[in-house]
Design a protein around this motif. Structure first.
Motif, PDB file in Angstrom:
ATOM      1  N   PRO A 271       0.845  -1.195   0.000  1.00 57.73           N
ATOM      2  CA  PRO A 271       0.000   0.000   0.000  1.00 57.73           C
ATOM      3  C   PRO A 271       0.881   1.244   0.000  1.00 57.73           C
ATOM      4  O   PRO A 271       2.021   1.214   0.480  1.00 57.73           O
ATOM      5  N   VAL A 272       0.358   2.325  -0.538  1.00 59.91           N
ATOM      6  CA  VAL A 272       1.139   3.547  -0.733  1.00 59.91           C
ATOM      7  C   VAL A 272       0.418   4.709  -0.061  1.00 59.91           C
ATOM      8  O   VAL A 272      -0.800   4.852  -0.181  1.00 59.91           O
ATOM      9  N   VAL A 273       1.189   5.552   0.608  1.00 64.47           N
ATOM     10  CA  VAL A 273       0.662   6.802   1.156  1.00 64.47           C
ATOM     11  C   VAL A 273       1.465   7.942   0.547  1.00 64.47           C
ATOM     12  O   VAL A 273       2.695   7.960   0.630  1.00 64.47           O
ATOM     13  N   SER A 274       0.754   8.895  -0.073  1.00 65.82           N
ATOM     14  CA  SER A 274       1.412   9.984  -0.789  1.00 65.82           C
ATOM     15  C   SER A 274       0.791  11.316  -0.425  1.00 65.82           C
ATOM     16  O   SER A 274      -0.397  11.393  -0.079  1.00 65.82           O
ATOM     17  N   THR A 275       1.585  12.347  -0.512  1.00 65.89           N
ATOM     18  CA  THR A 275       1.037  13.693  -0.496  1.00 65.89           C
ATOM     19  C   THR A 275       0.331  13.940  -1.830  1.00 65.89           C
ATOM     20  O   THR A 275       0.524  13.170  -2.779  1.00 65.89           O
ATOM     21  N   PRO A 276      -0.490  14.995  -1.943  1.00 62.71           N
ATOM     22  CA  PRO A 276      -1.325  15.159  -3.153  1.00 62.71           C
ATOM     23  C   PRO A 276      -0.565  15.653  -4.379  1.00 62.71           C
ATOM     24  O   PRO A 276      -0.780  16.760  -4.881  1.00 62.71           O
ATOM     25  N   CYS A 303      -1.400   6.507   6.920  1.00 66.49           N
ATOM     26  CA  CYS A 303      -0.473   5.400   7.154  1.00 66.49           C
ATOM     27  C   CYS A 303      -1.121   4.333   8.040  1.00 66.49           C
ATOM     28  O   CYS A 303      -0.968   3.127   7.793  1.00 66.49           O
ATOM     29  N   GLU A 304      -1.838   4.763   9.058  1.00 64.68           N
ATOM     30  CA  GLU A 304      -2.537   3.812   9.923  1.00 64.68           C
ATOM     31  C   GLU A 304      -3.580   3.024   9.130  1.00 64.68           C
ATOM     32  O   GLU A 304      -3.708   1.799   9.287  1.00 64.68           O
ATOM     33  N   ALA A 305      -4.308   3.731   8.248  1.00 66.51           N
ATOM     34  CA  ALA A 305      -5.325   3.054   7.431  1.00 66.51           C
ATOM     35  C   ALA A 305      -4.684   2.082   6.456  1.00 66.51           C
ATOM     36  O   ALA A 305      -5.205   0.988   6.204  1.00 66.51           O
ATOM     37  N   ALA A 306      -3.531   2.457   5.904  1.00 63.80           N
ATOM     38  CA  ALA A 306      -2.844   1.582   4.960  1.00 63.80           C
ATOM     39  C   ALA A 306      -2.356   0.308   5.640  1.00 63.80           C
ATOM     40  O   ALA A 306      -2.398  -0.783   5.054  1.00 63.80           O
ATOM     41  N   LEU A 307      -1.907   0.439   6.885  1.00 68.55           N
ATOM     42  CA  LEU A 307      -1.451  -0.737   7.621  1.00 68.55           C
ATOM     43  C   LEU A 307      -2.584  -1.729   7.870  1.00 68.55           C
ATOM     44  O   LEU A 307      -2.350  -2.935   8.004  1.00 68.55           O
ATOM     45  N   ALA A 308      -3.805  -1.220   7.916  1.00 63.43           N
ATOM     46  CA  ALA A 308      -4.959  -2.079   8.200  1.00 63.43           C
ATOM     47  C   ALA A 308      -5.528  -2.749   6.955  1.00 63.43           C
ATOM     48  O   ALA A 308      -6.446  -3.577   7.063  1.00 63.43           O
ATOM     49  N   LEU A 309      -5.005  -2.415   5.776  1.00 57.83           N
ATOM     50  CA  LEU A 309      -5.560  -2.958   4.540  1.00 57.83           C
ATOM     51  C   LEU A 309      -5.215  -4.437   4.371  1.00 57.83           C
ATOM     52  O   LEU A 309      -4.149  -4.903   4.790  1.00 57.83           O
ATOM     53  N   ASP A 310      -6.127  -5.148   3.705  1.00 56.53           N
ATOM     54  CA  ASP A 310      -5.920  -6.547   3.363  1.00 56.53           C
ATOM     55  C   ASP A 310      -5.437  -6.615   1.917  1.00 56.53           C
ATOM     56  O   ASP A 310      -6.182  -6.253   0.996  1.00 56.53           O
ATOM     57  N   PRO A 311      -4.210  -7.071   1.670  1.00 53.46           N
ATOM     58  CA  PRO A 311      -3.709  -7.126   0.284  1.00 53.46           C
ATOM     59  C   PRO A 311      -4.618  -7.902  -0.655  1.00 53.46           C
ATOM     60  O   PRO A 311      -4.734  -7.551  -1.836  1.00 53.46           O
TER      61      PRO A 311
END
Length: 737
Positions: A271-276, A303-311
């Motif tokens: 998962p990726v977290v980016s600025t806009p 980042c917290e939400a991305a860690l919770a994602l199911d691949p």
């Protein structure tokens, strides 16, 4: 570049390196198994800029001479290199524009000027993303967007259980990482806030420092700056991360970037977290695996939400998105464009050959007018009907008003104004495709209104631009226009149609002045069919036509006509008045595509037409306007529109040719004027034509109607079918000359 290196010899000219040696020299570094050689120029450190540029130019010339290279392809990643290479005669010049380098810290002050020169010289321009393409698309006639590609196999190995890099394998907690150059594009404050807010996470930054003092880096126990790593090792770092970061600052240096790491991260399954970043938002913002956040607080939450994602939930959508982004597909497309650029430098087109007639009749048919109607009928009568045809035209060329030719600059232009082919008829496309290949082209028109250039026909973008609105849906746009529409009953004129749809203000802005110039009459005096042809749209579709098939003949209209009439049964008489041939009684039947009133010597008076005058110009620049046609509805502007032809043809040329269009009363007939008294006058000529069965009237002028090109072709084909069904048609009934 490695893929090009499998089939081509490539010399990669690197940035110069200062040396204590008294003279410049080149180091050669070949890459085993490829045709790529890295050239590393060494320039005396004490030389000023002028001597340095001259030295680099000399090294480049020496390398070309020693390797026997003549007219190489020059490929520039930076305009800086163009400064010392511009003198080289090249088979093609490519500008691979990956970033807005002039916005970077410490950019050379002459970079913008160098880039302008390179854009002018380039035969092909590639951009590293959509936003960069949009910013430059009007500066070149052969520019293409190539958002970041990815070696899917290389980074996809992470999903197969690749071992993490040893220097991060033991770092505690969740591991969030970034790799790439660490320069002014990275928001170091954001990284510091992230590390401070989450001390149990490990934040990993892989990449070299550029234009940043190491002492200015944030210092946290859980923040790790590891320095540069080899490309081959990057998947091992991804294998040790839980979330991939793109902590870019929002500034001038990141305005147009399209980060290559986005698809690489996704190919690895992270998962990726980016600025806009604009290109990230527009390309990946709808994928659940990519989270966009502007503020530090939102970034941490993302980042917290991305860690919770199911691949398992997000990977299918990721794979669909990156499937077409592999380097093999990018290489195939770029290679095709490069081959075309090289071919374009040799010769774009050759002019068609026209066979003249000896007029050795007898003929079965005399066809007057070598435009669409006459040429289609000539082709059908000769190739399908087995008839002998004499095709004549008073002009010295075939093609009628669709005639195109190369001007003195070598640019393909339309002599009588722009002709854009569009149709919904598969039969007509199939017929014309016998004589031409096609270049896909969707016509777009802008209207000049004050300082704005807005889409025409009126659509949501037009209204939002003119009125500073934020209309966001079809329903909002429809409601806005309904609020401006004015009831008109009955709707009997061109003015009534527009006012009833969009109101008086938009009518005056777009239609009143333009229509008066075009027709020489107020819209209230014209038939409602004049403006009924131009729709109003509630969406943002800015195409002028909505037909299923929209394209231009690949090599132009004249080349298409030449192939159409290239038949032993067709002879051609150009620059000849039809009266001369009619008096010679060369054929028992005449097909007349000229003005029907002219055929009968204006017995009942002349049918009114509107004519056009054209002013053709060639400009010493690549682009003049953003689309092929810009309309000028303001009454104080004497012309109605300006056409730039390279948009239509796709021709690549360092100059451009344009045409100003001036409607007028006198001159060749172009547009039948739609008024009731004119229709009544035509009916008298039509009745007279019925008394002359030996003549068939076809086409715009022969039937006093405005037809699109496809409609003329359809009418001609239908006319042939009717003629061929008559028993007498199957007999050869010719007279001697």
């Amino acid at each position: 570049m490695s893929r090009f290196g499998r089939t081509r010899q490539i010399y990669f000219f690197e940035e110069h390196i200062p040396t204590d040696h008294h003279a410049p020299y080149l180091e050669y570094h070949p890459y085993e198994g490829t045709g790529i050689v890295s050239l590393r120029p060494r320039i005396p450190h004490h030389w000023d800029e002028a001597r340095r540029e001259a030295g680099l130019a000399g090294l480049l010339d020496m390398m070309l001479r020693l390797n026997g290279i003549v007219r190489p392809i020059l490929w520039f990643y930076s305009p800086v290199m163009f400064g010392f290479a511009r003198h080289v005669e090249a088979a093609a010049v490519v500008y691979d524009c990956m970033d807005e380098l002039a916005n970077f810290r410490f950019a050379p002050p002459n970079l913008k000027a160098l880039e302008a020169d390179l854009m002018e010289r380039a035969d092909l321009v590639l951009t590293g993303g959509a936003s960069l393409f949009e910013a430059r698309r009007h500066r070149h006639d052969n520019i293409h967007a190539f958002p970041s590609g990815v070696d899917i196999g290389h980074f996809g190995a992470v999903r197969e259980g690749l071992a993490p890099a040893a220097d991060i394998a033991q770092l505690p907690g969740k591991r969030l990482g970034y790799y790439g150059v660490i320069d002014e594009r990275i928001d170091l404050g954001l990284i510091d806030r992230l590390a401070e807010a989450k001390p149990d996470w490990s934040v990993i930054m892989v990449g070299p420092l550029a234009k940043i003092d190491p002492r200015d880096l944030p210092n946290r126990p859980n923040l790790h700056f590891l320095g540069q790593r080899a490309y081959a090792d990057l998947p091992h770092y991804l294998a040790g991360w839980d979330v991939a970061l793109m902590p870019f600052a929002i500034n001038d240096a990141t305005r147009f970037i399209s980060p290559t790491k986005t698809p690489e991260y996704l190919a690895a399954g992270l998962p990726v977290v980016s600025t806009p970043i604009t290109d990230v938002v527009e390309t990946y913002g709808d994928i659940d695996a990519v989270r966009i956040a502007a503020s530090p607080e939102d970034f941490i939450a993302a980042c917290e939400a991305a860690l919770a994602l199911d691949p398992a939930a997000y990977l299918p959508a990721v794979d669909v998105r990156i499937a077409s982004m592999g380097w093999d597909e990018s290489f195939r497309r770029i290679s095709t464009l490069l081959d075309a650029a090289v071919a374009n430098g040799q010769q774009w087109l050759t002019a068609p050959r026209i066979r003249r007639t000896r007029r050795d009749g007898p003929y079965d048919y005399l066809i007057v007018g070598a435009g669409f109607a006459g040429s289609v009928l000539a082709e059908r009568l000769a190739s399908d009907g087995g008839k002998r045809v004499l095709l004549c035209d008073r002009r010295p060329h075939i093609g009628g008003n669709a005639y195109d030719h190369f001007d003195r600059a070598g640019i393909l232009v339309h002599k009588y104004g722009p002709h854009i082919f569009h149709t919904n008829s598969e039969d007509i496309v199939a017929y014309l495709s016998r004589f031409t290949a096609w270049r896909p082209y969707e016509h777009r028109v802008l209207a000049a209104v004050g300082d704005h250039r807005v889409p025409m026909p009126i659509n949501r973008t037009t209204l939002n631009t003119l009125y500073g609105l934020g209309l966001a849906s079809d329903a909002e746009t429809e409601a806005f226009l309904q609020g401006r529409a004015e009831a008109v009953d009955p709707i009997s004129s061109a003015r009534d149609v527009v006012v009833s749809q969009v109101g008086s203000e938009l009518y005056r802005t777009f239609f009143e002045g333009y229509t008066r110039k075009q027709w020489g009459l107020d819209p209230s005096a014209l038939d409602k069919a004049v403006t009924a042809r131009v729709p109003t749209r509630f969406n943002t579709d800015d195409r002028y036509f909505l037909d299923r098939f929209q394209a231009m003949p690949l090599h132009g209209y004249t080349a298409m006509f030449e192939k159409m009439i290239d038949h032993d049964g067709i002879e051609l008489a150009l620059g000849v008045d039809h009266r001369e041939l009619r008096n010679q009684r060369l054929a028992p039947h005449t097909i007349f595509t000229g003005p029907i009133d002219e055929y009968f010597d204006h017995r009942f008076g002349a049918l009114p037409y509107r004519s056009l005058a054209f002013r053709h110009e060639t400009l010493d620049q690549r682009r003049f306007q953003p689309v092929a046609v810009v309309n000028y509805p303001a009454p104080e502007v004497p012309y109605t529109r300006i056409t730039e032809y390279k948009h239509l043809t796709g021709q690549v040329h360092r100059q451009t040719s344009i045409t100003y269009e001036f409607p007028q009363d006198d001159g060749d007939p172009y547009y039948p004027i739609p008024r009731p008294e004119n229709a009544a006058l035509y009916k008298r000529y039509e009745a007279l034509a019925h008394e002359h069965p030996q003549v068939t009237f076809v086409g715009r002028l022969g039937t006093y109607r405005y037809y699109n090109m496809d409609q003329v072709v359809g009418q001609a084909l239908a006319t042939y079918r009717r003629m061929s069904s008559v028993p007498e048609f199957r007999q050869t009934d010719a007279v001697s000359a």
